[in-house]
Design a protein around this motif. Structure first.
Motif, PDB file in Angstrom:
ATOM      1  N   GLY A   1       0.801  -1.212   0.000  1.00  0.00           N
ATOM      2  CA  GLY A   1       0.000   0.000   0.000  1.00  0.00           C
ATOM      3  C   GLY A   1       0.837   1.265   0.000  1.00  0.00           C
ATOM      4  N   GLY A   2       2.145   1.120   0.238  1.00  0.00           N
ATOM      5  CA  GLY A   2       3.022   2.278   0.339  1.00  0.00           C
ATOM      6  C   GLY A   2       3.450   2.528   1.776  1.00  0.00           C
ATOM      7  N   LEU A   3       4.229   3.562   1.978  1.00  0.00           N
ATOM      8  CA  LEU A   3       4.722   3.930   3.304  1.00  0.00           C
ATOM      9  C   LEU A   3       3.550   4.288   4.209  1.00  0.00           C
ATOM     10  N   GLY A   4       3.454   3.607   5.358  1.00  0.00           N
ATOM     11  CA  GLY A   4       2.305   3.828   6.234  1.00  0.00           C
ATOM     12  C   GLY A   4       2.658   3.738   7.700  1.00  0.00           C
ATOM     13  N   ALA A   5       1.639   3.533   8.524  1.00  0.00           N
ATOM     14  CA  ALA A   5       1.805   3.534   9.973  1.00  0.00           C
ATOM     15  C   ALA A   5       2.745   2.434  10.444  1.00  0.00           C
ATOM     16  N   TYR A   6       2.640   1.234   9.843  1.00  0.00           N
ATOM     17  CA  TYR A   6       3.502   0.124  10.270  1.00  0.00           C
ATOM     18  C   TYR A   6       4.973   0.501  10.135  1.00  0.00           C
ATOM     19  N   GLU A   7       5.356   1.038   8.976  1.00  0.00           N
ATOM     20  CA  GLU A   7       6.761   1.376   8.738  1.00  0.00           C
ATOM     21  C   GLU A   7       7.222   2.477   9.684  1.00  0.00           C
ATOM     22  N   ARG A   8       6.364   3.450   9.939  1.00  0.00           N
ATOM     23  CA  ARG A   8       6.744   4.535  10.852  1.00  0.00           C
ATOM     24  C   ARG A   8       6.867   4.033  12.285  1.00  0.00           C
ATOM     25  N   GLU A   9       5.987   3.126  12.684  1.00  0.00           N
ATOM     26  CA  GLU A   9       6.082   2.550  14.025  1.00  0.00           C
ATOM     27  C   GLU A   9       7.338   1.689  14.166  1.00  0.00           C
ATOM     28  N   PHE A  10       7.665   0.930  13.129  1.00  0.00           N
ATOM     29  CA  PHE A  10       8.878   0.117  13.200  1.00  0.00           C
ATOM     30  C   PHE A  10      10.118   1.014  13.277  1.00  0.00           C
ATOM     31  N   ALA A  11      10.126   2.102  12.516  1.00  0.00           N
ATOM     32  CA  ALA A  11      11.239   3.041  12.582  1.00  0.00           C
ATOM     33  C   ALA A  11      11.370   3.624  13.984  1.00  0.00           C
ATOM     34  N   LYS A  12      10.248   3.990  14.595  1.00  0.00           N
ATOM     35  CA  LYS A  12      10.265   4.544  15.952  1.00  0.00           C
ATOM     36  C   LYS A  12      10.835   3.524  16.944  1.00  0.00           C
ATOM     37  N   LEU A  13      10.403   2.262  16.808  1.00  0.00           N
ATOM     38  CA  LEU A  13      10.901   1.199  17.686  1.00  0.00           C
ATOM     39  C   LEU A  13      12.413   1.074  17.565  1.00  0.00           C
TER      40      LEU A  13
ATOM     41  N   ILE B   1      26.145   7.099   9.178  1.00  0.00           N
ATOM     42  CA  ILE B   1      25.814   5.807   9.780  1.00  0.00           C
ATOM     43  C   ILE B   1      26.999   4.853   9.672  1.00  0.00           C
ATOM     44  N   ASP B   2      26.935   3.765  10.450  1.00  0.00           N
ATOM     45  CA  ASP B   2      27.947   2.717  10.390  1.00  0.00           C
ATOM     46  C   ASP B   2      27.591   1.789   9.226  1.00  0.00           C
ATOM     47  N   ALA B   3      28.291   1.961   8.114  1.00  0.00           N
ATOM     48  CA  ALA B   3      27.957   1.218   6.897  1.00  0.00           C
ATOM     49  C   ALA B   3      28.333  -0.252   6.972  1.00  0.00           C
ATOM     50  N   SER B   4      28.958  -0.677   8.076  1.00  0.00           N
ATOM     51  CA  SER B   4      29.252  -2.096   8.263  1.00  0.00           C
ATOM     52  C   SER B   4      28.191  -2.785   9.126  1.00  0.00           C
ATOM     53  N   LYS B   5      27.183  -2.022   9.544  1.00  0.00           N
ATOM     54  CA  LYS B   5      26.126  -2.568  10.404  1.00  0.00           C
ATOM     55  C   LYS B   5      24.757  -2.111   9.899  1.00  0.00           C
ATOM     56  N   ILE B   6      24.402  -2.577   8.713  1.00  0.00           N
ATOM     57  CA  ILE B   6      23.118  -2.244   8.116  1.00  0.00           C
ATOM     58  C   ILE B   6      22.203  -3.462   8.201  1.00  0.00           C
ATOM     59  N   PHE B   7      20.928  -3.209   8.473  1.00  0.00           N
ATOM     60  CA  PHE B   7      19.892  -4.234   8.446  1.00  0.00           C
ATOM     61  C   PHE B   7      18.816  -3.791   7.471  1.00  0.00           C
ATOM     62  N   ILE B   8      18.107  -4.746   6.907  1.00  0.00           N
ATOM     63  CA  ILE B   8      16.989  -4.451   6.007  1.00  0.00           C
ATOM     64  C   ILE B   8      15.761  -5.163   6.541  1.00  0.00           C
ATOM     65  N   GLN B   9      14.645  -4.448   6.600  1.00  0.00           N
ATOM     66  CA  GLN B   9      13.398  -5.006   7.107  1.00  0.00           C
ATOM     67  C   GLN B   9      12.284  -4.668   6.141  1.00  0.00           C
ATOM     68  N   GLY B  10      11.335  -5.597   5.977  1.00  0.00           N
ATOM     69  CA  GLY B  10      10.211  -5.324   5.103  1.00  0.00           C
ATOM     70  C   GLY B  10       8.973  -6.092   5.513  1.00  0.00           C
ATOM     71  N   LEU B  11       7.824  -5.549   5.162  1.00  0.00           N
ATOM     72  CA  LEU B  11       6.518  -6.165   5.421  1.00  0.00           C
ATOM     73  C   LEU B  11       5.832  -6.456   4.094  1.00  0.00           C
ATOM     74  N   SER B  12       5.229  -7.650   3.970  1.00  0.00           N
ATOM     75  CA  SER B  12       4.382  -8.001   2.834  1.00  0.00           C
ATOM     76  C   SER B  12       5.169  -7.934   1.526  1.00  0.00           C
ATOM     77  N   ASN B  13       4.743  -7.113   0.552  1.00  0.00           N
ATOM     78  CA  ASN B  13       5.530  -6.977  -0.668  1.00  0.00           C
ATOM     79  C   ASN B  13       6.921  -6.433  -0.359  1.00  0.00           C
ATOM     80  N   GLY B  14       7.022  -5.631   0.680  1.00  0.00           N
ATOM     81  CA  GLY B  14       8.337  -5.169   1.128  1.00  0.00           C
ATOM     82  C   GLY B  14       9.171  -6.299   1.707  1.00  0.00           C
ATOM     83  N   ALA B  15       8.509  -7.303   2.292  1.00  0.00           N
ATOM     84  CA  ALA B  15       9.224  -8.473   2.796  1.00  0.00           C
ATOM     85  C   ALA B  15       9.784  -9.303   1.649  1.00  0.00           C
ATOM     86  N   ALA B  16       8.993  -9.461   0.571  1.00  0.00           N
ATOM     87  CA  ALA B  16       9.491 -10.165  -0.611  1.00  0.00           C
ATOM     88  C   ALA B  16      10.712  -9.444  -1.173  1.00  0.00           C
ATOM     89  N   VAL B  17      10.675  -8.123  -1.166  1.00  0.00           N
ATOM     90  CA  VAL B  17      11.820  -7.329  -1.599  1.00  0.00           C
ATOM     91  C   VAL B  17      13.007  -7.540  -0.665  1.00  0.00           C
TER      92      VAL B  17
END
Length: 329
Positions: free
Chosen positions: A83-95, A151-167
């Motif tokens: 659906g695009g950038l939404g509440a879930y992504e903003r809440e995960f960023a806050k966490l 940022i510390d470019a040797s310590k990057i993580f990637i997270q995604g939900l739904s179609n973002g998870a497939a990505v």
């Protein structure tokens, strides 16, 4: 207090929005064309690159009182869902900000001139169309982040939900382990651009046991769903995967691997991969109460969806994700 406010205001401009003009990657949204493909739509054209100057992009610093994790903070790149950038992504960023991590969020659909949360994207756009837009932007975000001195470019993580998870799952097969420590993917469908043949970094897969989002029947569970290959698009920008021989042009009537089946194959190769099934959970579990509904689309197709989870399940899931990320630092 006066100096604290000045510091926070300065941090907002340094982290949140302001980039050198040379970093910008302007795109003409009219280059992204929407076309019909049977009962759904997809996109054609060059598609937008990641643009750090786009209005949807935010690179946020860890919270002021969060644990300090080095001279420069680790970064979590967050790939949004269908659906695009939404509440879930903003809440995960806050966490993650509260836990001492910088976060990078963006809207790949807006970069392509589409309206987030519209019926076009949520109900009528193919997974392949959505995922190609998200993947190109996420790959660009990663390539931009590893050169970012904040940022510390040797310590990057990637997270995604739904179609973002497939990505995110595909990113696990595309990134350099010297930069990325791990990937977290929640509720990723195998239909779209598919999943890679191999992964290069640790991967945590999360599915709700009751996740039937986008299902044709009420018990069409996401982690067991293996759609016909005709639902796939072989995207050459993504790492080599099962869509090379399982797509709308190659073996279209054969079934693709379900997420569970794909996981078992990757696990058998000895890769660092883990699947957690959250009993009773739906889609996008981490920040919402459980709910379920259905909708009949044009042509009689049903669209089932269950979302969220109980408060206990949400707390356990947040701990699970944080423990995984902490273990890879």
């Amino acid at each position: 207090m006066k100096y604290l406010k000045s510091f926070l205001l300065c941090s907002f401009f340094l982290w949140g929005t302001a980039w050198a003009q040379a970093d910008c990657s302007p795109f003409n949204p009219e280059n992204t064309k929407i076309v019909d493909r049977g009962p759904v739509k997809t996109v054609t054209g060059p598609l937008a690159d990641f643009d750090p100057c786009h209005k949807s992009v935010r690179l946020d610093t860890p919270s002021f009182f969060a644990k300090k994790r080095g001279d420069k903070p680790p970064l979590v790149i967050i790939a949004h869902g269908g659906g695009g950038l939404g509440a879930y992504e903003r809440e995960f960023a806050k966490l993650m900000n509260q836990q001492g991590f910088a976060t990078l969020i963006f809207d790949a659909f807006e970069m392509n001139g589409l309206v987030p949360q519209s019926d076009l994207l949520v109900y009528f756009m193919s997974n392949g169309g959505r995922q190609r837009m998200i993947y190109k932007a996420t790959l660009g975000a990663y390539q931009w982040a590893i050169k970012n001195e904040k940022i510390d470019a040797s310590k990057i993580f990637i997270q995604g939900l739904s179609n973002g998870a497939a990505v995110a799952i595909n990113m696990a097969g595309a990134v350099d382990a010297a930069n990325v420590r791990g990937v977290v993917a929640e509720g990723g469908p195998s239909a779209g651009i598919g999943f890679p043949d191999d992964i290069k970094v640790p991967l945590l897969l999360i599915y709700g046991g009751g996740d039937n989002y986008g299902g044709l029947q009420q018990d069409d569970w996401m982690h067991l769903r293996g759609m016909p290959c005709s639902y796939n698009e072989n995207y050459r920008l993504a790492p080599a995967g099962f869509t090379q021989t399982c797509n709308r042009l190659a073996n279209p009537t054969e079934p693709m691997p379900s997420p569970q089946k794909w996981y078992e194959g990757i696990k058998a190769k000895g890769h660092d991969i883990r699947l957690e099934l959250i009993e009773g959970g739906g889609h996008g579990m981490m920040f919402a109460d459980f709910s379920s509904s259905s909708r009949q689309l044009a042509g009689g197709r049903m669209f089932y969806r269950s979302q969220g989870a109980s408060a206990d399940a949400r707390q356990k899931l947040q701990r699970l994700v944080l423990e995984f990320i902490e273990s890879k630092l």
